[in-house]
Design a protein around this motif. Sequence first.
Motif, PDB file in Angstrom:
ATOM      1  N   TRP A  35       0.856  -1.189   0.000  1.00 18.94           N
ATOM      2  CA  TRP A  35       0.000   0.000   0.000  1.00 18.94           C
ATOM      3  C   TRP A  35       0.891   1.237   0.000  1.00 18.94           C
ATOM      4  O   TRP A  35       1.794   1.373   0.837  1.00 18.94           O
ATOM      5  CB  TRP A  35      -0.918   0.004   1.232  1.00 18.94           C
ATOM      6  N   TYR A  36       0.608   2.122  -0.964  1.00 16.32           N
ATOM      7  CA  TYR A  36       1.351   3.361  -1.093  1.00 16.32           C
ATOM      8  C   TYR A  36       0.388   4.531  -0.930  1.00 16.32           C
ATOM      9  O   TYR A  36      -0.808   4.427  -1.174  1.00 16.32           O
ATOM     10  CB  TYR A  36       2.000   3.466  -2.484  1.00 16.32           C
ATOM     11  N   ARG A  37       0.963   5.662  -0.572  1.00  9.07           N
ATOM     12  CA  ARG A  37       0.178   6.894  -0.469  1.00  9.07           C
ATOM     13  C   ARG A  37       0.895   7.951  -1.291  1.00  9.07           C
ATOM     14  O   ARG A  37       2.134   8.034  -1.270  1.00  9.07           O
ATOM     15  CB  ARG A  37       0.054   7.321   0.992  1.00  9.07           C
ATOM     16  N   GLN A  38       0.133   8.737  -1.995  1.00  7.30           N
ATOM     17  CA  GLN A  38       0.713   9.785  -2.820  1.00  7.30           C
ATOM     18  C   GLN A  38      -0.010  11.090  -2.548  1.00  7.30           C
ATOM     19  O   GLN A  38      -1.195  11.222  -2.863  1.00  7.30           O
ATOM     20  CB  GLN A  38       0.622   9.419  -4.307  1.00  7.30           C
ATOM     21  N   PHE A  39       0.720  12.044  -1.978  1.00  5.88           N
ATOM     22  CA  PHE A  39       0.162  13.369  -1.766  1.00  5.88           C
ATOM     23  C   PHE A  39       0.337  14.180  -3.042  1.00  5.88           C
ATOM     24  O   PHE A  39       1.197  13.863  -3.881  1.00  5.88           O
ATOM     25  CB  PHE A  39       0.843  14.057  -0.584  1.00  5.88           C
ATOM     26  N   PRO A  40      -0.464  15.238  -3.203  1.00  2.82           N
ATOM     27  CA  PRO A  40      -0.397  16.024  -4.435  1.00  2.82           C
ATOM     28  C   PRO A  40       1.018  16.481  -4.766  1.00  2.82           C
ATOM     29  O   PRO A  40       1.751  16.943  -3.896  1.00  2.82           O
ATOM     30  CB  PRO A  40      -1.315  17.211  -4.141  1.00  2.82           C
ATOM     31  N   LYS A  41       1.387  16.290  -6.005  1.00  2.73           N
ATOM     32  CA  LYS A  41       2.681  16.718  -6.525  1.00  2.73           C
ATOM     33  C   LYS A  41       3.860  16.047  -5.818  1.00  2.73           C
ATOM     34  O   LYS A  41       4.967  16.579  -5.799  1.00  2.73           O
ATOM     35  CB  LYS A  41       2.816  18.239  -6.440  1.00  2.73           C
ATOM     36  N   GLN A  42       3.626  14.887  -5.250  1.00  2.00           N
ATOM     37  CA  GLN A  42       4.707  14.152  -4.606  1.00  2.00           C
ATOM     38  C   GLN A  42       4.771  12.728  -5.139  1.00  2.00           C
ATOM     39  O   GLN A  42       3.878  12.269  -5.855  1.00  2.00           O
ATOM     40  CB  GLN A  42       4.510  14.131  -3.083  1.00  2.00           C
ATOM     41  N   SER A  90      -5.749  11.880   0.379  1.00  2.00           N
ATOM     42  CA  SER A  90      -4.589  11.507  -0.426  1.00  2.00           C
ATOM     43  C   SER A  90      -5.040  10.544  -1.523  1.00  2.00           C
ATOM     44  O   SER A  90      -6.214  10.182  -1.607  1.00  2.00           O
ATOM     45  CB  SER A  90      -3.531  10.836   0.466  1.00  2.00           C
ATOM     46  N   PHE A  91      -4.091  10.140  -2.328  1.00  2.00           N
ATOM     47  CA  PHE A  91      -4.308   9.126  -3.354  1.00  2.00           C
ATOM     48  C   PHE A  91      -3.643   7.847  -2.837  1.00  2.00           C
ATOM     49  O   PHE A  91      -2.437   7.831  -2.597  1.00  2.00           O
ATOM     50  CB  PHE A  91      -3.677   9.597  -4.663  1.00  2.00           C
ATOM     51  N   TYR A  92      -4.431   6.808  -2.645  1.00  2.00           N
ATOM     52  CA  TYR A  92      -3.919   5.551  -2.108  1.00  2.00           C
ATOM     53  C   TYR A  92      -3.833   4.533  -3.247  1.00  2.00           C
ATOM     54  O   TYR A  92      -4.816   4.300  -3.952  1.00  2.00           O
ATOM     55  CB  TYR A  92      -4.812   5.025  -0.988  1.00  2.00           C
ATOM     56  N   ILE A  93      -2.663   3.945  -3.399  1.00  2.00           N
ATOM     57  CA  ILE A  93      -2.433   2.999  -4.491  1.00  2.00           C
ATOM     58  C   ILE A  93      -1.921   1.689  -3.914  1.00  2.00           C
ATOM     59  O   ILE A  93      -1.022   1.687  -3.077  1.00  2.00           O
ATOM     60  CB  ILE A  93      -1.403   3.544  -5.501  1.00  2.00           C
ATOM     61  N   CYS A  94      -2.479   0.588  -4.381  1.00  2.00           N
ATOM     62  CA  CYS A  94      -1.980  -0.714  -3.955  1.00  2.00           C
ATOM     63  C   CYS A  94      -1.242  -1.369  -5.115  1.00  2.00           C
ATOM     64  O   CYS A  94      -1.420  -0.993  -6.273  1.00  2.00           O
ATOM     65  CB  CYS A  94      -3.106  -1.624  -3.472  1.00  2.00           C
ATOM     66  N   SER A  95      -0.415  -2.324  -4.783  1.00  2.00           N
ATOM     67  CA  SER A  95       0.246  -3.112  -5.818  1.00  2.00           C
ATOM     68  C   SER A  95       0.370  -4.544  -5.344  1.00  2.00           C
ATOM     69  O   SER A  95       0.343  -4.826  -4.142  1.00  2.00           O
ATOM     70  CB  SER A  95       1.630  -2.553  -6.152  1.00  2.00           C
TER      71      SER A  95
ATOM     72  N   TYR B  39      -0.617   9.065 -15.516  1.00  2.00           N
ATOM     73  CA  TYR B  39      -1.449  10.127 -16.072  1.00  2.00           C
ATOM     74  C   TYR B  39      -2.299  10.701 -14.937  1.00  2.00           C
ATOM     75  O   TYR B  39      -2.520  10.026 -13.925  1.00  2.00           O
ATOM     76  CB  TYR B  39      -2.305   9.591 -17.222  1.00  2.00           C
ATOM     77  N   PRO B  40      -2.788  11.916 -15.056  1.00  2.00           N
ATOM     78  CA  PRO B  40      -3.516  12.562 -13.955  1.00  2.00           C
ATOM     79  C   PRO B  40      -4.630  11.696 -13.389  1.00  2.00           C
ATOM     80  O   PRO B  40      -5.434  11.121 -14.139  1.00  2.00           O
ATOM     81  CB  PRO B  40      -4.062  13.831 -14.613  1.00  2.00           C
ATOM     82  N   ASN B  41      -4.633  11.589 -12.069  1.00  2.00           N
ATOM     83  CA  ASN B  41      -5.673  10.863 -11.325  1.00  2.00           C
ATOM     84  C   ASN B  41      -5.762   9.387 -11.701  1.00  2.00           C
ATOM     85  O   ASN B  41      -6.823   8.777 -11.598  1.00  2.00           O
ATOM     86  CB  ASN B  41      -7.033  11.514 -11.517  1.00  2.00           C
ATOM     87  N   GLN B  42      -4.668   8.828 -12.154  1.00  2.00           N
ATOM     88  CA  GLN B  42      -4.641   7.412 -12.485  1.00  2.00           C
ATOM     89  C   GLN B  42      -3.508   6.720 -11.742  1.00  2.00           C
ATOM     90  O   GLN B  42      -2.644   7.368 -11.157  1.00  2.00           O
ATOM     91  CB  GLN B  42      -4.470   7.219 -13.997  1.00  2.00           C
ATOM     92  N   GLY B  43      -3.531   5.395 -11.771  1.00  5.74           N
ATOM     93  CA  GLY B  43      -2.458   4.622 -11.174  1.00  5.74           C
ATOM     94  C   GLY B  43      -1.233   4.613 -12.062  1.00  5.74           C
ATOM     95  O   GLY B  43      -1.112   5.383 -13.009  1.00  5.74           O
ATOM     96  N   LEU B  44      -0.330   3.718 -11.752  1.00  8.70           N
ATOM     97  CA  LEU B  44       0.929   3.639 -12.476  1.00  8.70           C
ATOM     98  C   LEU B  44       0.876   2.585 -13.567  1.00  8.70           C
ATOM     99  O   LEU B  44       0.318   1.512 -13.378  1.00  8.70           O
ATOM    100  CB  LEU B  44       2.067   3.286 -11.519  1.00  8.70           C
TER     101      LEU B  44
END
Lengths: 113, 115
Positions: A35-42, A90-95, B39-44
Amino acid sequence: GAVVSQHPSRVICKSGTSVKIECRSLDFQATTMFWYRQFPKQSLMLMATSNEGSKATYEQGVEKDKFLINHASLTLSTLTVTSAHPEDSSFYICSATGYNEQFFGPGTRLTVL
Amino acid sequence: AQSVTQLDSQVPVFEEAPVELRCNYSSSVSVYLFWYVQYPNQGLQLLLKYLSGSTLVKGINGFEAEFNKSQTSFHLRKPSVHISDTAEYFCAVSVRGNDGNSLVFGAGTILRVKS
């Protein structure tokens, strides 16, 4: 290629509520998910490593009681943000790992009002 | 511990011009190297990866990267960019030989393609 899904893609909640985010590997089994977190412009920052059948490993500075992770099966990991506050927005991304590669979900945009 | 440095936070370039996005890493052990696009508001989305073998790696959308062990670099290149390549690009490293390791990301480089 392997596909990882996340649900929901976007959630808006009130401060103090809890939010659950699901991460699923659709066509492969993943013993390990991240689980990752991405703050704006980071950039993306690792929050925790989720292992099927065992407790998650949290990175330094990440509160395990606030960000509950459950890896109940080889295809599903959930992240629950408990008592969310605006700073958790925030934007939460899983992998999920497989084939010497990490496959990323599309992300979940959490906004806490 | 591994670390990744992306030297440019933003790279503006005109359409059809070549571009290079720089990435340097530090690690005391062998690593896997990756480039992702967001891309904006998308994953990797994975562009390409280096695991072993040939140091020149070709990826999707016409991108390629060259692993240079002596310079600990993994720069991303494209000979002719399109408007649609405008996005943020992340270089990442993981410890080689351990599929369960997480990725360490660089700060990202925003590629802006102008017409």
